[in-house]
Design a protein around this motif. Structure first.
Motif, short mmCIF file in Angstrom:
data_model
loop_
_atom_site.label_atom_id
_atom_site.label_comp_id
_atom_site.label_asym_id
_atom_site.label_seq_id
_atom_site.Cartn_x
_atom_site.Cartn_y
_atom_site.Cartn_z
N LYS A 100 0.83 -1.21 0.00
CA LYS A 100 0.00 0.00 0.00
C LYS A 100 0.87 1.26 0.00
CE LYS A 100 -4.09 -1.99 0.35
NZ LYS A 100 -5.13 -1.84 -0.64
N GLU B 57 -7.43 6.79 -0.48
CA GLU B 57 -7.91 5.45 -0.11
C GLU B 57 -6.75 4.56 0.36
OE1 GLU B 57 -10.38 4.00 -3.32
OE2 GLU B 57 -11.97 5.39 -2.78
N ASP C 279 -6.74 2.69 3.85
CA ASP C 279 -6.52 1.25 3.95
C ASP C 279 -5.39 0.92 4.93
OD1 ASP C 279 -8.48 0.81 2.07
OD2 ASP C 279 -7.09 0.35 0.42
N SER D 107 -6.63 1.69 8.47
CA SER D 107 -7.64 0.71 8.90
C SER D 107 -6.98 -0.61 9.28
CB SER D 107 -8.65 0.47 7.78
OG SER D 107 -9.39 1.62 7.54
N HIS D 108 -6.00 -1.02 8.49
CA HIS D 108 -5.30 -2.26 8.78
C HIS D 108 -4.59 -2.17 10.13
CE1 HIS D 108 -3.27 -6.00 7.92
NE2 HIS D 108 -2.12 -5.43 8.24
#
Length: 143
Positions: free
Chosen positions: A10, A51, A55, A58-59
């Motif tokens: 990411k 985003e 991500d 959030s992870h």
């Protein structure tokens, strides 16, 4: 345990999106307003860059077992509550999450001047997020 490979992937995507945006940030206002493909390219690239940040955050939150965020904006509050970001930084990223929601849901209402302003002034915020997370990951402070 955090999936470091996923986070690195990411981060690499975020770095790629930032490079793509840096390549077009010198666009003139006239070029930007007249070229709808360029505008759409910038809109979409900004969207996926934010985003990627969401991500990653959030992870991390899920891995740590911290409270579940109520929204994309709240994700960055949770990071601040747990010392990953300062309150000021969280506010910046909350605005980015809000902008992402506008891109996704109210795309017809986006003023070209606002989008161009974000391109010219706010890429450093995304770069700081990338640096912060990469530093924590490389420094072994990913708890």
């Amino acid at each position: 345990m955090v999936d470091e490979g996923l986070v690195r992937q990411k981060l690499a995507l975020l770095a790629e999106y930032l490079q793509d945006l840096r390549e077009v940030e010198g666009v003139t206002t006239e070029e930007f307003v007249c070229d709808k493909r360029l505008r759409r390219y910038i809109e979409r690239t900004l969207q996926v860059a934010v985003e990627a940040c969401v991500d990653i955050a959030s992870h991390w939150i899920a891995d740590q077992g911290w409270r579940e965020p109520a929204s994309y904006r709240d994700i960055f509050v949770v990071l601040a509550e747990n010392g990953v970001l300062s309150t000021e930084q969280a506010g910046v990223y909350q605005k980015m999450a809000q902008f992402r929601n506008i891109l996704v849901h109210d795309y017809a209402k986006i003023e070209p001047e606002i989008l161009l302003g974000i391109l010219r002034r706010n890429l450093s915020d995304l770069e700081e997020f990338l640096k912060r997370i990469a530093s924590l990951l490389h420094g072994g402070n990913w708890q």
